[in-house]
Design a protein around this motif. Sequence first.
Motif, PDB file in Angstrom:
ATOM      1  N   PHE A 363       0.800  -1.375   0.092  1.00  0.00           N
ATOM      2  CA  PHE A 363       0.085   0.055  -0.049  1.00  0.00           C
ATOM      3  C   PHE A 363       0.849   1.283   0.058  1.00  0.00           C
ATOM      4  CE2 PHE A 363      -3.445  -2.652   0.795  1.00  0.00           C
ATOM      5  CZ  PHE A 363      -4.897  -1.909   0.345  1.00  0.00           C
ATOM      6  N   ASP A 364       1.948   1.184   0.714  1.00  0.00           N
ATOM      7  CA  ASP A 364       2.670   2.378   0.990  1.00  0.00           C
ATOM      8  C   ASP A 364       3.600   2.535  -0.777  1.00  0.00           C
ATOM      9  OD1 ASP A 364       4.132   4.580   2.397  1.00  0.00           O
ATOM     10  OD2 ASP A 364       5.997   3.432   2.360  1.00  0.00           O
ATOM     11  N   ALA A 365       4.030   1.680  -1.302  1.00  0.00           N
ATOM     12  CA  ALA A 365       4.554   1.631  -2.373  1.00  0.00           C
ATOM     13  C   ALA A 365       3.658   2.186  -3.592  1.00  0.00           C
ATOM     14  CB  ALA A 365       5.251   0.460  -2.783  1.00  0.00           C
ATOM     15  N   TYR A 366       2.619   1.452  -3.759  1.00  0.00           N
ATOM     16  CA  TYR A 366       1.759   1.868  -5.032  1.00  0.00           C
ATOM     17  C   TYR A 366       0.440   2.582  -4.611  1.00  0.00           C
ATOM     18  CZ  TYR A 366       4.517  -1.987  -6.785  1.00  0.00           C
ATOM     19  OH  TYR A 366       5.737  -2.549  -6.947  1.00  0.00           O
ATOM     20  N   GLU A 407      -6.847   3.575   5.604  1.00  0.00           N
ATOM     21  CA  GLU A 407      -5.541   4.260   6.264  1.00  0.00           C
ATOM     22  C   GLU A 407      -5.034   5.101   5.167  1.00  0.00           C
ATOM     23  OE1 GLU A 407      -1.252   3.387   8.146  1.00  0.00           O
ATOM     24  OE2 GLU A 407      -2.858   1.944   8.496  1.00  0.00           O
ATOM     25  N   PHE A 408      -5.048   4.374   3.790  1.00  0.00           N
ATOM     26  CA  PHE A 408      -4.102   5.036   2.632  1.00  0.00           C
ATOM     27  C   PHE A 408      -5.312   5.452   1.746  1.00  0.00           C
ATOM     28  CE2 PHE A 408      -1.018   1.910   4.405  1.00  0.00           C
ATOM     29  CZ  PHE A 408       0.264   2.803   3.925  1.00  0.00           C
ATOM     30  N   ARG A 409      -6.260   6.045   2.511  1.00  0.00           N
ATOM     31  CA  ARG A 409      -7.354   6.502   1.606  1.00  0.00           C
ATOM     32  C   ARG A 409      -7.644   6.159   0.212  1.00  0.00           C
ATOM     33  NH1 ARG A 409      -8.371  11.181   4.397  1.00  0.00           N
ATOM     34  NH2 ARG A 409      -6.971  11.743   6.178  1.00  0.00           N
ATOM     35  N   ALA A 410      -7.932   4.814   0.053  1.00  0.00           N
ATOM     36  CA  ALA A 410      -8.390   4.243  -1.306  1.00  0.00           C
ATOM     37  C   ALA A 410      -9.684   4.839  -1.483  1.00  0.00           C
ATOM     38  CB  ALA A 410      -8.345   2.649  -1.073  1.00  0.00           C
ATOM     39  N   THR A 448     -13.015   6.065   2.746  1.00  0.00           N
ATOM     40  CA  THR A 448     -13.124   5.055   1.478  1.00  0.00           C
ATOM     41  C   THR A 448     -14.744   4.238   1.203  1.00  0.00           C
ATOM     42  OG1 THR A 448     -11.079   4.530   1.842  1.00  0.00           O
ATOM     43  CG2 THR A 448     -12.278   2.706   0.732  1.00  0.00           C
ATOM     44  N   ARG A 449     -15.007   4.145   0.096  1.00  0.00           N
ATOM     45  CA  ARG A 449     -16.431   3.621  -0.180  1.00  0.00           C
ATOM     46  C   ARG A 449     -16.301   2.004  -0.038  1.00  0.00           C
ATOM     47  NH1 ARG A 449     -17.865   3.651  -5.075  1.00  0.00           N
ATOM     48  NH2 ARG A 449     -16.034   4.317  -6.049  1.00  0.00           N
TER      49      ARG A 449
END
Length: 641
Positions: A363-366, A407-410, A448-449
Amino acid sequence: MWKRILSRRVQFALDLSVLVSAFLLAYLLRFEFEIPREWMHPMLVQLPCVVLLQFVALNLAGVHSFVWRYVGITEIRAFFVAAAWVFFLLVLLRLGLPVASLGSWRVPLSICVVDTVLAFGGVLGLRVLRRSSYEVFEKRKREKAADTEQVKQRVLLIGAGRAGVLASKEILNRGDISLQVAGFVDDDVAKQGSVINRIKIVGTTSQLPRLVRHLEIDHVIITMAQASRQDIQRITKICEEIPVKVRIIPGLYELLDGRVEISLIRDVQIEDLLGRDPVQLDVQSISEELTGKVVMVTGAGGSIGSELARQVIRFSPDKLLLIERAEFALFNIDRALRESEPSCSIVPLVADIGDLIRMRAIFDAYNPEVVIHAAAHKHVPLMETNPCEAIKNNVLNTLLLSELASEFRAEAFVMISTDKAVRPTSIMGASKRLAELVVQDLGSRSKTRFVAVRFGNVIGSNGSAIPIFQEQIRKGGPLTITDKRMRRYFMTIPEAAQLVLQASTIGKGGEVFILHMGEPVSIVELAEALISLSGMKPYEDIEIVEIGIRPGEKLNEELTFETEAAAATSHPKIFISKLASIDTSAIQFGMKYLRQLVDERNEAELRRFLNELIPEAQLTSEALSEIRTEQAFSLAAHGIS
């Protein structure tokens, strides 16, 4: 040779010669082949002007961009448009130019009419002649390349509609096809006796037994573009009773550019008998959801995950992340996608979705913007004997992945659920019901949905009924079913994947979507149909044996709770399940306690707590959890999930 003869310059020269000849012939016809001397000068003055106008009109209409050997009905419109432009302009000049000063430029109306017909009919005729000669040449070339001693198989085409016309034309134009069309069969009474592509409509489907015997038919081909399940079943049954082999051509929506490739004619498959209609997608909304974005698909090596990846890649994502812990499965889908879409950025990632450190690094990388979560344990009997693994993978790992997405706001998180989550009687069903509750809970408090999409069995998925039945047929039987009363919903893998993507665009967050599965299918009828399609007779050539319902299984699956109301959406095959409100604190406590029970491997308490946490759950008694693993594996090898 053809390239030299019909280069672009030669084509222009041929068109000009036809236009000039047409104009001169129009004058000759006008004056009965004796042109008066006083008309010679006007004719020679008008000739270059008219020919130039016609040539320019053909060019503007796009005629000169057509490939001559492929000119057909679609292209004819351009010739009519060009002819109308020129005729209208010549008539205007005839009526508008002064007689005294520009009389020589005024083309007689009779010449305008005759010349237009001859000129544009002539240039079209050139192209028709080229196409005809090309088809004859190609047919002879294929005939020479093919086995000249090969006996042609006489066939009947069932369906004299568009697909049938295209199929018959393809067969007639190919010299290397060992098929000879003896006639069309169509139930439309008005078509009886008509002739299409030199092939007569010889009768209706009810007359098939007589036609097959009288015309010495080897096999019949269903050529109906959108044949219903009932039609295919009816025709297949008639052919089985004759008996004669039946084959089918795919629906037109599966064929490229409206052209039938004879290689696509295939045996009737179980998908045809189940009769799933093609899915109509809102391509624009899916494109807005996926195009140019980073999309993650978990379980990408599985039957559903891999098809989701194939569907996603059609919409040109910026990156497609394939998450899969099975190395070989990941290798296969990665290779297949790269072959189909070499320009797309595909990132294969060997990873376990339960590995927090690994998934956080991904998640952090992409920074995936859309997460499609298909990874799960799905086999009912296996999960009955491995309940802790079912909860860990289907519930706790879904929670982990969902929290990372938040957390990563997808932008969106789509979880694949199952009809077994409705009033679950199995550990697998209960785990997927809890996963629905997890994403619904997060959807109520995250930007996030989060949505879940629930559907039944998919045809051909790993471990499902149909592949097991097919393997048993190859071994000579018997086919084993758990109970003759059992019924299941079925859907094709591409249909399920497409509807999942469509549902992701409809969801606003927190919904559980239900895909319309049609009517449930009897498992014993499914088994009988598969035996028949294999050219054998049920109960005579291959037996069908009941082995009893296994732990956790139902006779009939459901897609909604009795207390739920399914609300319609903008798509006719997608509904929203109206679930009762969720107690966030209960869900959070449940996750903590389930994690503790999984760590302790306390299966008895786990089963009891699931019944308590999910009020509608009807899990089997604790005694059933003690079934020996060896027995469960034996049942799984002979039954269906």
